[in-house]
Design a protein around this motif. Structure first.
Motif, PDB file in Angstrom:
ATOM      1  N   UNK A 295      49.072  37.185  25.477  1.00 31.00           N
ATOM      2  CA  UNK A 295      47.899  37.041  25.179  1.00 31.00           C
ATOM      3  C   UNK A 295      47.332  35.607  25.351  1.00 31.00           C
ATOM      4  N   UNK A 296      48.071  34.586  26.058  1.00 32.26           N
ATOM      5  CA  UNK A 296      47.651  33.395  26.466  1.00 32.26           C
ATOM      6  C   UNK A 296      46.881  33.416  27.471  1.00 32.26           C
ATOM      7  N   UNK A 297      45.768  32.717  27.535  1.00 30.65           N
ATOM      8  CA  UNK A 297      44.608  32.628  28.583  1.00 30.65           C
ATOM      9  C   UNK A 297      45.484  32.073  29.777  1.00 30.65           C
ATOM     10  N   UNK A 298      44.977  32.823  30.802  1.00 29.01           N
ATOM     11  CA  UNK A 298      45.611  32.713  32.278  1.00 29.01           C
ATOM     12  C   UNK A 298      44.525  32.072  33.174  1.00 29.01           C
ATOM     13  N   UNK A 299      43.192  32.806  33.117  1.00 31.55           N
ATOM     14  CA  UNK A 299      42.112  32.075  33.894  1.00 31.55           C
ATOM     15  C   UNK A 299      40.884  32.163  32.773  1.00 31.55           C
ATOM     16  N   UNK A 300      40.282  30.904  32.965  1.00 31.65           N
ATOM     17  CA  UNK A 300      39.131  30.883  32.086  1.00 31.65           C
ATOM     18  C   UNK A 300      37.943  30.208  32.959  1.00 31.65           C
ATOM     19  N   UNK A 301      36.816  31.237  32.928  1.00 36.52           N
ATOM     20  CA  UNK A 301      35.786  30.633  33.624  1.00 36.52           C
ATOM     21  C   UNK A 301      34.550  30.594  32.460  1.00 36.52           C
ATOM     22  N   UNK A 302      33.374  30.151  33.032  1.00 32.59           N
ATOM     23  CA  UNK A 302      32.106  30.286  32.076  1.00 32.59           C
ATOM     24  C   UNK A 302      31.913  31.752  31.389  1.00 32.59           C
ATOM     25  N   UNK A 303      32.280  32.684  32.202  1.00 30.96           N
ATOM     26  CA  UNK A 303      31.841  34.041  31.946  1.00 30.96           C
ATOM     27  C   UNK A 303      32.855  34.921  31.304  1.00 30.96           C
TER      28      UNK A 303
END
Length: 65
Positions: A17-25
């Motif tokens: 559940x850890x974030x791998x890819x973060x974008x503005x969307x």
């Protein structure tokens, strides 16, 4: 040497559940990223792609696309 896919799958097992890819969307977890990788692999194999073949990918949308 560990490759990128192995590293993603390692983190998907350890911290799915850890974030791998973060974008503005969109924010993709390691679990979601692994699922996307496996889905893409399945579709490419259905299209006749095999190990050693080269592909070119063009992404026109956000990472979630």
């Amino acid at each position: 040497m560990i490759d990128l896919i192995d590293m993603i799958f390692f983190h998907a097992d350890a911290t799915p559940e850890k974030p791998a890819v973060i974008t503005s969307e969109v924010t993709l977890t390691y679990r979601t990223l692994r699922h996307g990788i496996l889905s893409a692999e399945q579709q490419l194999r259905k299209s006749g792609l095999k190990a050693g073949d080269r592909v070119r990918l063009t992404l026109t949308g956000p990472a979630g696309f």
